[in-house]
Design an enzyme around this catalytic site. Structure first.
Site, mmCIF file in Angstrom:
data_model
loop_
_atom_site.group_PDB
_atom_site.id
_atom_site.type_symbol
_atom_site.label_atom_id
_atom_site.label_comp_id
_atom_site.label_asym_id
_atom_site.label_seq_id
_atom_site.Cartn_x
_atom_site.Cartn_y
_atom_site.Cartn_z
ATOM 1 N N LYS A 66 0.840 -1.203 0.000
ATOM 2 C CA LYS A 66 0.000 0.000 0.000
ATOM 3 C C LYS A 66 0.874 1.253 0.000
ATOM 4 O O LYS A 66 0.596 2.225 -0.691
ATOM 5 C CB LYS A 66 -0.941 -0.023 1.226
ATOM 6 C CG LYS A 66 -1.982 -1.146 1.148
ATOM 7 C CD LYS A 66 -2.767 -1.333 2.453
ATOM 8 C CE LYS A 66 -3.681 -2.547 2.374
ATOM 9 N NZ LYS A 66 -4.417 -2.818 3.624
ATOM 10 N N GLN A 110 -3.964 -1.319 10.122
ATOM 11 C CA GLN A 110 -4.009 -2.645 9.501
ATOM 12 C C GLN A 110 -4.549 -3.689 10.478
ATOM 13 O O GLN A 110 -4.112 -3.780 11.621
ATOM 14 C CB GLN A 110 -2.597 -3.038 9.018
ATOM 15 C CG GLN A 110 -2.519 -4.342 8.244
ATOM 16 C CD GLN A 110 -3.201 -4.319 6.879
ATOM 17 O OE1 GLN A 110 -3.409 -3.254 6.289
ATOM 18 N NE2 GLN A 110 -3.570 -5.488 6.380
ATOM 19 N N ASP A 133 -10.682 3.099 5.064
ATOM 20 C CA ASP A 133 -11.008 1.664 5.114
ATOM 21 C C ASP A 133 -12.518 1.426 5.104
ATOM 22 O O ASP A 133 -12.958 0.308 4.899
ATOM 23 C CB ASP A 133 -10.457 1.066 6.424
ATOM 24 C CG ASP A 133 -9.163 0.311 6.226
ATOM 25 O OD1 ASP A 133 -8.980 -0.298 5.152
ATOM 26 O OD2 ASP A 133 -8.343 0.326 7.159
HETATM 27 N N1 GUN Z 1 -6.629 -6.531 6.802
HETATM 28 C C1 GUN Z 1 -7.081 -7.240 5.754
HETATM 29 N N2 GUN Z 1 -7.718 -6.445 4.867
HETATM 30 C C2 GUN Z 1 -7.663 -5.193 5.367
HETATM 31 C C3 GUN Z 1 -8.150 -3.926 4.908
HETATM 32 O O1 GUN Z 1 -8.776 -3.797 3.839
HETATM 33 N N3 GUN Z 1 -7.882 -2.871 5.728
HETATM 34 C C4 GUN Z 1 -7.216 -2.995 6.914
HETATM 35 N N4 GUN Z 1 -7.030 -1.907 7.645
HETATM 36 N N5 GUN Z 1 -6.765 -4.156 7.369
HETATM 37 C C5 GUN Z 1 -6.981 -5.245 6.585
#
Ligand code: GUN
Length: 299
Positions: A66, A110, A133
């Site tokens: 990311k 995350q 998110d």
């Molecule tokens: N863990 C797995 N997928 C995601 C996501 O889309 N966002 C976040 N913050 N954590 C994740």
């Protein structure tokens, strides 16, 4: 600023069984690069903060990807890493600081978080206007109400784009979702049963208490596997010609395996996402899109 050719552009996917997630994500990233350039001309550099708690190897890889996408698009990003033993209070204090920082338009914490930290508390503490998110209760509520002013979770939003840009019709389609998690299953169902474009589907969610999952799967026009069980979807569970979307990321003997038995199911499916190279890149592309949207909003 990257040139548009930095990204892999999708060819015409419509005749191919294997959906080119990387190519379609490349198209979206290219669109977002243009929006970032426009914002910068107006004196706004989109900014995104990443927060990781602990040293989970998978989370490190995902957040790293990311961050790389931000760098390629010209989005400012900063990384915050807390120790596995960090308290909920420490994490809440960090989020309060990030909420107050005007350089930051998005905050991503995350998941998964360590067991001693309440994810619900943490995602409620992120400003809903920086919640790229789409996990804050206000944005979850807006999604349920069909209010498009909120942020949508990136993985299901990416799947909606993947279907739309591969010419898969959702209108009236029987969609079966395997998994009822807050990150994929539940928001996916909410998006696809909405009244409107790229939606209007008849949605069934299957989970661990569902009786006869196989029979549900066999009547799906679009089957979305997000349960986290390696190779769960076998060829005899898929209707010929169906679209199969594999969200699973399972570690089996040091290898990443999806929820779909790809080699067998591709013989039956009309379209299927590879794994890797299907849903994963779309999640990142939608995160970039949400971050650009956050930087574009006036509040
Ligand atoms: N863990 C797995 N997928 C995601 C996501 O889309 N966002 C976040 N913050 N954590 C994740």
């Amino acid at each position: 600023m990257p040139s548009p050719t930095t990204f892999i552009i999708a060819q015409d996917n419509s005749r191919n069984v294997v959906v080119d997630g990387r190519g379609i994500a490349g198209q979206i990233l290219c669109e977002q690069a243009g929006r970032v350039a426009e914002l910068k001309k107006n004196g706004v550099t989109p900014g995104l903060a990443f927060v990781r708690v602990g040293e989970d190897p998978a989370s490190k890889v995902y957040v790293g990807r990311k961050e790389k996408a931000c760098a390629e698009l010209g989005i400012f990003s900063e990384m915050h890493v807390l120790a596995e033993q960090a308290t909920e209070g420490e994490l809440l204090a960090l989020i309060a600081k990030l909420n107050a920082n005007p350089r930051l338009h998005g905050i991503l914490v995350q998941a998964p978080l360590p067991k001693h930290i309440s994810e619900a508390k943490i995602y409620s503490a992120v400003s809903p206007y920086k919640d790229v998110d789409g996990f804050h209760p206000l944005n979850v509520g807006k999604l349920m109400l069909g209010d498009s002013t909120g942020f949508c979770p990136c993985t299901p939003a990416g799947i909606v784009q993947l279907l739309a840009r591969s010419n898969v019709t959702t209108e009236g389609a029987e969609v079966v979702i395997l998994g009822r998690g807050n990150i994929v299953g539940k928001p996916m169902a909410a998006m696809l049963c909405q009244k409107g474009k790229n939606a209007n589907a008849t949605v069934t969610i299957c989970h661990s208490a569902t009786r006869d999952i196989q029979s549900h799967c066999r009547r799906a026009d679009i089957l979305i596997a997000a349960m986290g069980v390696a190779n769960f979807v076998r060829a005899d569970m898929v209707k010929p010609g169906a679209t199969v979307i594999d969200v699973g990321v399972n570690r089996v003997g040091g290898k990443i395996v999806g929820d779909v038995d790809f080699a067998a199911v591709r013989q039956i499916a009309g379209k299927i996402t590879p794994n890797p190279g299907g849903v994963g890149p779309m999640t990142i592309a939608m995160l970039m899109s949400n971050t650009v949207a956050a930087a574009s909003q006036k509040n």
